[in-house]
Write an enzyme that holds these catalytic residues in place. Structure first.
Site, PDB file in Angstrom:
ATOM      1  N   LYS A 141       2.474  -6.594  -4.438  1.00  0.00           N
ATOM      2  CA  LYS A 141       3.105  -5.484  -5.150  1.00  0.00           C
ATOM      3  C   LYS A 141       4.279  -5.978  -5.997  1.00  0.00           C
ATOM      4  CE  LYS A 141       0.666  -1.890  -3.977  1.00  0.00           C
ATOM      5  NZ  LYS A 141      -0.324  -1.418  -4.968  1.00  0.00           N
ATOM      6  N   TYR A 201       0.702  -7.447   1.399  1.00  0.00           N
ATOM      7  CA  TYR A 201       0.761  -6.297   0.489  1.00  0.00           C
ATOM      8  C   TYR A 201       2.055  -6.326  -0.346  1.00  0.00           C
ATOM      9  CZ  TYR A 201       0.789  -1.176  -0.424  1.00  0.00           C
ATOM     10  OH  TYR A 201       0.829   0.072  -0.978  1.00  0.00           O
TER      11      TYR A 201
HETATM   12  P1  NAI Z   1      -5.868   5.671  -1.136  1.00  0.00           P
HETATM   13  O1  NAI Z   1      -6.450   4.762  -0.125  1.00  0.00           O
HETATM   14  O2  NAI Z   1      -5.941   7.133  -0.912  1.00  0.00           O
HETATM   15  O3  NAI Z   1      -6.467   5.378  -2.579  1.00  0.00           O
HETATM   16  C1  NAI Z   1      -6.740   4.073  -3.033  1.00  0.00           C
HETATM   17  C2  NAI Z   1      -8.093   4.114  -3.713  1.00  0.00           C
HETATM   18  O4  NAI Z   1      -8.393   2.814  -4.231  1.00  0.00           O
HETATM   19  C3  NAI Z   1      -9.230   4.491  -2.753  1.00  0.00           C
HETATM   20  O5  NAI Z   1      -9.929   5.620  -3.253  1.00  0.00           O
HETATM   21  C4  NAI Z   1     -10.083   3.241  -2.699  1.00  0.00           C
HETATM   22  O6  NAI Z   1     -11.474   3.507  -2.553  1.00  0.00           O
HETATM   23  C5  NAI Z   1      -9.780   2.586  -4.032  1.00  0.00           C
HETATM   24  N1  NAI Z   1     -10.043   1.154  -4.033  1.00  0.00           N
HETATM   25  C6  NAI Z   1      -9.726   0.252  -3.070  1.00  0.00           C
HETATM   26  N2  NAI Z   1     -10.162  -0.960  -3.416  1.00  0.00           N
HETATM   27  C7  NAI Z   1     -10.740  -0.849  -4.625  1.00  0.00           C
HETATM   28  C8  NAI Z   1     -11.369  -1.770  -5.510  1.00  0.00           C
HETATM   29  N3  NAI Z   1     -11.478  -3.076  -5.194  1.00  0.00           N
HETATM   30  N4  NAI Z   1     -11.850  -1.310  -6.689  1.00  0.00           N
HETATM   31  C9  NAI Z   1     -11.764  -0.006  -7.006  1.00  0.00           C
HETATM   32  N5  NAI Z   1     -11.194   0.924  -6.197  1.00  0.00           N
HETATM   33  C10 NAI Z   1     -10.692   0.501  -5.026  1.00  0.00           C
HETATM   34  O7  NAI Z   1      -4.332   5.220  -1.300  1.00  0.00           O
HETATM   35  P2  NAI Z   1      -3.127   5.886  -2.110  1.00  0.00           P
HETATM   36  O8  NAI Z   1      -2.088   6.187  -1.131  1.00  0.00           O
HETATM   37  O9  NAI Z   1      -3.598   6.924  -3.038  1.00  0.00           O
HETATM   38  O10 NAI Z   1      -2.605   4.627  -2.937  1.00  0.00           O
HETATM   39  C11 NAI Z   1      -2.752   4.450  -4.331  1.00  0.00           C
HETATM   40  C12 NAI Z   1      -1.954   3.237  -4.770  1.00  0.00           C
HETATM   41  O11 NAI Z   1      -0.556   3.447  -4.534  1.00  0.00           O
HETATM   42  C13 NAI Z   1      -2.305   1.949  -4.025  1.00  0.00           C
HETATM   43  O12 NAI Z   1      -2.240   0.843  -4.887  1.00  0.00           O
HETATM   44  C14 NAI Z   1      -1.232   1.862  -2.964  1.00  0.00           C
HETATM   45  O13 NAI Z   1      -1.058   0.541  -2.529  1.00  0.00           O
HETATM   46  C15 NAI Z   1      -0.045   2.398  -3.743  1.00  0.00           C
HETATM   47  N6  NAI Z   1       1.010   2.897  -2.888  1.00  0.00           N
HETATM   48  C16 NAI Z   1       0.827   4.024  -2.120  1.00  0.00           C
HETATM   49  C17 NAI Z   1       1.863   4.486  -1.340  1.00  0.00           C
HETATM   50  C18 NAI Z   1       1.748   5.746  -0.561  1.00  0.00           C
HETATM   51  O14 NAI Z   1       2.775   6.198   0.003  1.00  0.00           O
HETATM   52  N7  NAI Z   1       0.579   6.365  -0.461  1.00  0.00           N
HETATM   53  C19 NAI Z   1       3.148   3.754  -1.227  1.00  0.00           C
HETATM   54  C20 NAI Z   1       3.237   2.630  -2.105  1.00  0.00           C
HETATM   55  C21 NAI Z   1       2.201   2.216  -2.881  1.00  0.00           C
END
Ligand code: NAI
Length: 299
Positions: free
Chosen positions: A168, A164
């Site tokens: 990133k 990951y």
């Molecule tokens: P989340 O799991 O709630 O949301 C991610 C969304 O992406 C989900 O709704 C999922 O269905 C969708 N998704 C996954 N694979 C996909 C694909 N191949 N095509 C289309 N949609 C897809 O996670 P969150 O926390 O909202 O994360 C959002 C972004 O922020 C991610 O990229 C995550 O890596 C990044 N991030 C989040 C952090 C946090 O503290 N929550 C910290 C650092 C980065």
């Protein structure tokens, strides 16, 4: 009160917008006038399965609040189809937030090639696919605002997240060059290192921190990065829980070794304190900038 920053007439794609942080990015842009493609395949946090209801729910919320949105259920690995839908439905593309993400955490000693490549395919390859499909439309329109979701796990490291973190940081490398190549078309490309109380972090952070990092607290800054008045490009920002900051490279002043026989292992060891001394730091902002000391030494 300052004037409201709006997105009327703008078309935005937010990937992974069926929940978590992405849903709030989509909602705030729509609430301020943008037409939004809400993309999400609705899988689990590990990337398994699929469910159209995730994107549908956010689209319904946006519409109920009087906004304009359309759902898209493609994986970002088929990014061209997401962009195609934006073009077919709204006729252009101004804003792209590459937010979709999954986790396949494992210590590196136990990490399989599949765990490495599935994370690569969603984060880095998926962002490439959406971006490369949107790029010609943004160039032709002479306008673009792009945001990539990076992570502190990449910038600082985190046990179990070698796959990951690597992807990133790849996104930060990507926006640095997109900023240069997009400059003359008014395409700004930036990255965020978000902190979000979502299913990704539930149970991993204390309850008060989970609440403080509610996605609504990150969305306004991400929207600002997408606004036409936002002028920075190729930059990375931390955002979450009310904390917002910018990160950059800091380089030690460095040590110049004579080219005529001065570069020995022993000489390097003897001067290591000077090589790594940060008391007079430099902040190179371009590859050309970074080259200057070498040019000086070349004579
Ligand atoms: P989340 O799991 O709630 O949301 C991610 C969304 O992406 C989900 O709704 C999922 O269905 C969708 N998704 C996954 N694979 C996909 C694909 N191949 N095509 C289309 N949609 C897809 O996670 P969150 O926390 O909202 O994360 C959002 C972004 O922020 C991610 O990229 C995550 O890596 C990044 N991030 C989040 C952090 C946090 O503290 N929550 C910290 C650092 C980065």
């Amino acid at each position: 009160m300052s004037e409201e920053l709006r997105f009327d007439g703008r078309v935005a794609i937010v990937t992974g917008a069926g929940g978590g942080l992405g849903a709030e990015y989509a909602k705030i842009l729509a609430a301020r006038g943008a037409s939004v493609v809400v993309n999400d395949l609705g899988g689990s946090v590990n990337g398994q399965g699929g469910d159209n209801s995730a994107a549908d729910r956010v689209v319904n919320e946006i519409k109920a609040a009087g906004g304009e949105a359309v759902a898209n259920y493609e994986s970002v690995e088929n990014g061209e189809k997401i962009v195609e839908q934006a073009m077919d439905t709204f006729g252009k593309i101004d804003i792209l937030i590459n937010n979709a993400g999954i986790l396949r955490d494992k210590s590196f000693a136990k990490m399989s090639e599949e765990e490495w490549s599935s994370v690569y395919r969603v984060h880095l390859y998926g962002s490439f696919k959406t971006t490369s499909a949107a790029w010609p439309h943004m160039r032709a329109g002479g306008y673009g605002r792009m945001v990539m979701a990076a992570s502190s796990s990449g910038a600082y490291g985190n046990f179990g997240q070698a796959n990951y973190g690597a992807m990133k940081m790849g996104l930060i490398g990507l926006i640095r060059t997109l900023a240069i190549e997009g400059m003359k078309y008014d395409i700004k490309s930036n990255a965020i290192l978000p902190y979000g109380g979502t299913r990704m972090t539930e149970g991993l952070v204390p309850e008060n921190v989970y609440k403080a990092t509610a996605p609504e607290n990150a969305a306004p800054m991400v929207a600002y990065l997408c606004h036409e008045s936002f002028n920075e490009s190729g930059q990375a920002y931390e955002v979450g829980g009310g904390f917002m900051s910018k990160i950059r490279w800091q380089r030690s002043k460095g040590h110049l070794f004579p080219l005529d026989g001065g570069i020995t292992i022993e000489n390097i060891a003897a001067n290591w304190d000077s090589v790594t001394d940060f008391s007079q730091p430099a902040y190179p902002t371009s590859a050309a900038d970074a080259y200057q000391e070498i040019i000086k030494n070349a004579g």
